[in-house]
Design an enzyme around this catalytic site. Sequence first.
Site, PDB file in Angstrom:
ATOM      1  N   GLY A 140      -8.284   5.101   7.098  1.00 49.35           N
ATOM      2  CA  GLY A 140      -9.136   4.983   8.273  1.00 49.35           C
ATOM      3  C   GLY A 140      -8.517   4.040   9.300  1.00 49.35           C
ATOM      4  N   THR A 197      -1.850   3.855   8.338  1.00 50.77           N
ATOM      5  CA  THR A 197      -1.200   5.017   7.734  1.00 50.77           C
ATOM      6  C   THR A 197       0.172   4.585   7.215  1.00 50.77           C
ATOM      7  OG1 THR A 197      -0.649   7.353   8.057  1.00 50.77           O
ATOM      8  CG2 THR A 197      -0.142   5.900   9.896  1.00 50.77           C
ATOM      9  N   GLU A 229       0.843  -1.203   0.000  1.00 52.97           N
ATOM     10  CA  GLU A 229       0.000   0.000   0.000  1.00 52.97           C
ATOM     11  C   GLU A 229       0.879   1.255   0.000  1.00 52.97           C
ATOM     12  OE1 GLU A 229      -2.949   0.025   3.104  1.00 52.97           O
ATOM     13  OE2 GLU A 229      -3.945   1.799   2.310  1.00 52.97           O
TER      14      GLU A 229
END
Length: 495
Positions: free
Chosen positions: A206, A209, A175
Amino acid sequence: MFLFPVCSPFLTSPSCLSVFPPPEMKGKNPWNTPTTIIITVIGIIAIVALVTVAVLQNRHLPQKYKYGIVLDAGSSHTSVYIYKLCQIYTVGISSYASAPWKAGESLRACMQDVEQQVPKKRHRQTPLYLGATAGMRLLKYNSSMSDGVLQAVEEALQKFPFSYQGARILSGQEEGAFGWVTVNYLDDRLSQVCGLETTGALDLGGASTQISFVSDKYNGSESPSNSVNFRLYGNDYNLYTHSFLCYGKDQALLMTQSVPEMLNDPCFNPGYTAIKNYSKIYDSPCLSGWKPQKIPTHFTHNGTGNFQQCQRIVKSIFNFTHCKYSQCSFNGIFQPSLQGQFGAFSAYYFVMSFLNLTDTTMPLEAVKAKLAHYCSTPWNQIKQQHPEVNEKYLAGYCFSGTYILTLLMEGYNFTSEEYSNIKFIKKIKDSDAGWTLGYMLNLTNMIPAEAPDSPLLPYSGYVSLVTIMAILLFILFILCLCPLWTRCSKQPEIV
Ligand SMILES: Nc1ncnc2c1ncn2[C@@H]1O[C@H](COP(=O)(O)OP(=O)(O)OP(=O)(O)O)[C@@H](O)[C@H]1O
């Protein structure tokens, strides 16, 4: 005996000789002879062919894929990206753990919309991917639940006429790394021959991070699990990346609310009050083990609106006490020295743009003062000023703004000077900053490892050069015929 005209060195073949008219042709236009006409036509065809090849040969080839679809199944919602953005909000698929079939259902309506947007003739060649992020990573703690949701999603997506490529849970590292690829690809920083300095990527979701950047001081030897190597357009990149699960803004908020005495909450505006369910907090895997023996089912959540107090509570969810590396961010995670510019997107942007704090040239003290003012503003006034904003988000901006500043300054160690190296961004050149584009570029091999052989000339230069060469050839051709024509039109001398 005839005196033959001297032929041009370009026309020394027997056919050259045959263009010379016999004496009886005296007075006739030599252009009218069949051979001359044939040669002229061939010459013109050759020139047209040369220019046509120049025009077509060097043109950029159309891309293999015209469209690509990536479903970003996040913790808070699912978005569908059709190359660029097409976003349709649903609830995060991980929230269907107890009824997985509903996860598939939740995507149906938006996928039908996508079907309309991609031209029918392109459906079969359009790759379709679903990547799930931190919400599903958290659900993976109970693997049978996440498997059930993924299976339901797969079944639903396979029914669409696209080239379905699979649904999977991205690792935090992926990610972070794909977010970095997206930002630098859209900024044209990867295809430069000498390799421009890249931009770091800060993503706030959400449930997790991510921080990703290239540092001259990091070669992957210290904490190799934070290292990702890329070879893109012939340049090697050694990327530092880390994803903090549970430090997305929704889960971070739950962590601050876990403390029982937090019923009077300085991170919410004064006058804010709501009855909340404790089990919702302690159901999160991020708070497993934190659950007190005896807790009430509900609690009343009252805002008191105090930035400094909020900052203290937010800081308490970070652990700065141990670091086995040369330097750490927080929770004992290695982080090399920050380097270069950073693009901060997703919730970083949503929150800071609402608070009017995207200008990072503003001194940090002024940023804090503005946020402190927002936090202390009564809830009724906030609601009156922003009737158009979803109350769920509106109530959270004091907490989220405080969390962002604490994460950046205390967590990642941005100094007041380095703060201005951060740019809060939503889009770059009309495309959303986020991991989805990088993911698709990678899976469709659209970023080559090696730099494509660059043409010596730009396209327009190449076409102009070939056109000039064609014209010169034509002039030479005429020049060659000219003496023939002049001499032939003279009376041949009879010796
Ligand atoms: N307009 C907005 N104002 C404030 N917060 C917002 C707004 N829109 C979305 N958010 C919140 O921002 C956060 C990040 O959203 P994003 O879609 O990037 O995360 P996600 O993909 O769901 O999370 P994750 O990557 O952790 O799974 C979420 O908490 C979401 O609820």
